[in-house]
Design a protein around this motif. Structure first.
Motif, PDB file in Angstrom:
ATOM      1  N   LYS A  81     -29.360   4.703   0.673  1.00  9.30           N
ATOM      2  CA  LYS A  81     -30.487   4.381   1.549  1.00  9.30           C
ATOM      3  C   LYS A  81     -30.286   5.336   2.659  1.00  9.30           C
ATOM      4  N   HIS A  82     -29.071   5.737   3.150  1.00  9.77           N
ATOM      5  CA  HIS A  82     -29.090   6.475   4.627  1.00  9.77           C
ATOM      6  C   HIS A  82     -28.484   7.935   4.344  1.00  9.77           C
ATOM      7  N   GLY A  83     -28.035   8.299   3.351  1.00  8.69           N
ATOM      8  CA  GLY A  83     -27.432   9.608   3.107  1.00  8.69           C
ATOM      9  C   GLY A  83     -26.139   9.997   3.565  1.00  8.69           C
ATOM     10  N   GLN A  84     -25.499   8.934   3.927  1.00 11.15           N
ATOM     11  CA  GLN A  84     -24.064   9.329   4.525  1.00 11.15           C
ATOM     12  C   GLN A  84     -23.057   7.901   3.741  1.00 11.15           C
ATOM     13  N   PHE A  85     -22.074   8.495   3.243  1.00  8.35           N
ATOM     14  CA  PHE A  85     -20.911   7.854   2.553  1.00  8.35           C
ATOM     15  C   PHE A  85     -20.043   7.406   3.555  1.00  8.35           C
ATOM     16  N   GLU A  86     -19.726   5.971   3.628  1.00  8.60           N
ATOM     17  CA  GLU A  86     -18.553   5.429   4.557  1.00  8.60           C
ATOM     18  C   GLU A  86     -17.414   5.122   3.675  1.00  8.60           C
ATOM     19  N   TRP A  87     -16.272   6.132   3.893  1.00  7.18           N
ATOM     20  CA  TRP A  87     -15.165   5.999   3.084  1.00  7.18           C
ATOM     21  C   TRP A  87     -14.116   4.791   3.714  1.00  7.18           C
ATOM     22  N   ALA A  88     -14.202   4.640   4.933  1.00  4.31           N
ATOM     23  CA  ALA A  88     -13.169   3.917   5.450  1.00  4.31           C
ATOM     24  C   ALA A  88     -12.791   2.663   4.836  1.00  4.31           C
ATOM     25  N   ALA A  89     -13.706   1.682   4.698  1.00  2.00           N
ATOM     26  CA  ALA A  89     -13.500   0.303   3.976  1.00  2.00           C
ATOM     27  C   ALA A  89     -13.082   0.451   2.744  1.00  2.00           C
ATOM     28  N   PRO A  90     -13.805   1.382   1.932  1.00  2.00           N
ATOM     29  CA  PRO A  90     -12.972   1.527   0.426  1.00  2.00           C
ATOM     30  C   PRO A  90     -11.578   2.013   0.355  1.00  2.00           C
ATOM     31  N   ALA A  91     -11.550   3.134   1.315  1.00  2.00           N
ATOM     32  CA  ALA A  91     -10.049   3.663   1.431  1.00  2.00           C
ATOM     33  C   ALA A  91      -9.143   2.598   1.560  1.00  2.00           C
ATOM     34  N   ILE A  92      -9.328   1.824   2.747  1.00  2.00           N
ATOM     35  CA  ILE A  92      -8.268   0.790   3.216  1.00  2.00           C
ATOM     36  C   ILE A  92      -8.333  -0.147   2.161  1.00  2.00           C
ATOM     37  N   LEU A  93      -9.302  -0.827   1.319  1.00  2.00           N
ATOM     38  CA  LEU A  93      -9.051  -1.521   0.188  1.00  2.00           C
ATOM     39  C   LEU A  93      -8.232  -1.075  -0.999  1.00  2.00           C
ATOM     40  N   PHE A  94      -8.731   0.225  -1.210  1.00  2.00           N
ATOM     41  CA  PHE A  94      -7.961   0.779  -2.402  1.00  2.00           C
ATOM     42  C   PHE A  94      -6.422   0.948  -1.915  1.00  2.00           C
ATOM     43  N   ALA A  95      -6.058   1.398  -0.722  1.00  2.00           N
ATOM     44  CA  ALA A  95      -4.583   1.654  -0.308  1.00  2.00           C
ATOM     45  C   ALA A  95      -3.853   0.282  -0.408  1.00  2.00           C
ATOM     46  N   THR A  96      -4.554  -0.925   0.151  1.00  2.00           N
ATOM     47  CA  THR A  96      -4.093  -2.162  -0.113  1.00  2.00           C
ATOM     48  C   THR A  96      -3.904  -2.782  -1.410  1.00  2.00           C
ATOM     49  N   LEU A  97      -4.712  -2.289  -2.200  1.00  2.00           N
ATOM     50  CA  LEU A  97      -4.552  -2.595  -3.720  1.00  2.00           C
ATOM     51  C   LEU A  97      -3.620  -1.788  -4.307  1.00  2.00           C
ATOM     52  N   VAL A  98      -3.167  -0.485  -4.083  1.00  2.00           N
ATOM     53  CA  VAL A  98      -2.173   0.065  -4.693  1.00  2.00           C
ATOM     54  C   VAL A  98      -0.793  -0.631  -4.014  1.00  2.00           C
ATOM     55  N   PHE A  99      -0.972  -0.756  -2.860  1.00  2.00           N
ATOM     56  CA  PHE A  99       0.243  -1.383  -2.034  1.00  2.00           C
ATOM     57  C   PHE A  99       0.810  -2.825  -2.867  1.00  2.00           C
ATOM     58  N   MET A 100      -0.376  -3.737  -3.072  1.00  2.00           N
ATOM     59  CA  MET A 100      -0.006  -4.914  -3.693  1.00  2.00           C
ATOM     60  C   MET A 100       0.254  -4.754  -5.105  1.00  2.00           C
ATOM     61  N   LEU A 101      -0.303  -3.578  -5.784  1.00  2.00           N
ATOM     62  CA  LEU A 101       0.192  -3.483  -7.356  1.00  2.00           C
ATOM     63  C   LEU A 101       1.592  -3.117  -7.507  1.00  2.00           C
ATOM     64  N   THR A 102       1.902  -2.311  -6.542  1.00  2.00           N
ATOM     65  CA  THR A 102       3.506  -1.929  -6.421  1.00  2.00           C
ATOM     66  C   THR A 102       4.556  -2.843  -5.723  1.00  2.00           C
ATOM     67  N   ALA A 103       3.996  -3.766  -5.008  1.00  2.00           N
ATOM     68  CA  ALA A 103       4.960  -4.723  -4.196  1.00  2.00           C
ATOM     69  C   ALA A 103       6.039  -5.274  -5.074  1.00  2.00           C
ATOM     70  N   PRO A 104       5.679  -5.857  -6.353  1.00  2.00           N
ATOM     71  CA  PRO A 104       6.850  -6.640  -7.131  1.00  2.00           C
ATOM     72  C   PRO A 104       7.983  -5.610  -7.335  1.00  2.00           C
ATOM     73  N   LEU A 105       7.717  -4.054  -7.046  1.00  2.00           N
ATOM     74  CA  LEU A 105       8.761  -3.259  -7.562  1.00  2.00           C
ATOM     75  C   LEU A 105       9.936  -2.956  -6.566  1.00  2.00           C
ATOM     76  N   TYR A 106       9.441  -3.391  -5.382  1.00  2.00           N
ATOM     77  CA  TYR A 106      10.228  -3.185  -4.175  1.00  2.00           C
ATOM     78  C   TYR A 106      10.381  -4.552  -3.181  1.00  2.00           C
ATOM     79  N   ILE A 107       9.645  -5.344  -3.275  1.00  2.00           N
ATOM     80  CA  ILE A 107       9.622  -6.479  -2.185  1.00  2.00           C
ATOM     81  C   ILE A 107      11.001  -7.432  -2.359  1.00  2.00           C
ATOM     82  N   TRP A 108      11.543  -7.530  -3.699  1.00  2.00           N
ATOM     83  CA  TRP A 108      12.510  -8.208  -3.721  1.00  2.00           C
ATOM     84  C   TRP A 108      14.077  -7.654  -3.250  1.00  2.00           C
ATOM     85  N   SER A 109      13.899  -6.303  -3.214  1.00  3.12           N
ATOM     86  CA  SER A 109      15.082  -5.845  -2.966  1.00  3.12           C
ATOM     87  C   SER A 109      15.139  -5.680  -1.476  1.00  3.12           C
ATOM     88  N   ILE A 110      13.824  -5.447  -0.578  1.00  5.56           N
ATOM     89  CA  ILE A 110      13.860  -5.792   0.806  1.00  5.56           C
ATOM     90  C   ILE A 110      14.183  -7.135   1.255  1.00  5.56           C
TER      91      ILE A 110
END
Length: 113
Positions: A81-110
């Motif tokens: 619609k506007h010709g400009q791609f906004e990366w911030a929100a998808p990038a934050i959600l992707f980083a959070t998703l990766v963090f949560m997918l890997t959390a069971p590997l290290y959260i219990w040792s913490i």
């Protein structure tokens, strides 16, 4: 008047059920309350860990994945619609998703479990 009677009946029912299902917890005969709590925690920690690994983390991962793909789709339509791609929100959600997918590997040792 009828509403008050129903409310009183529900309150009495809750009070009776609370009295029936309440169990008094006693410590050791020596009075070692901390030891009783530690023993209970040792027994319950394995069950808590299993429930969190098999229910909580997958539920959070599913919610984050749905939000990520929805936000990615919305960002794409905004780009069209506007010709400009906004990366911030998808990038934050992707980083959070990766963090949560890997959390069971290290959260219990913490947490020391």
């Amino acid at each position: 008047m009828k509403k008050t009677k129903k409310l009183l009946l529900v309150f009495c029912l809750i009070l009776v059920l609370t009295g029936i299902f309440c169990v008094t917890a006693y410590a050791d005969p020596t009075g070692d309350v901390a030891g009783a709590i530690e023993g209970t925690w040792k027994d319950a920690s394995a069950q808590i860990k299993t429930v969190v690994n098999k229910v909580v983390f997958p539920a959070i991962d599913l919610i984050l994945a749905v939000f990520f793909f929805a936000k990615l789709g919305m960002a794409y339509f905004d780009y069209r619609k506007h010709g400009q791609f906004e990366w911030a929100a998808p990038a934050i959600l992707f980083a959070t998703l990766v963090f949560m997918l890997t959390a069971p590997l290290y959260i219990w040792s913490i947490l020391g479990m």
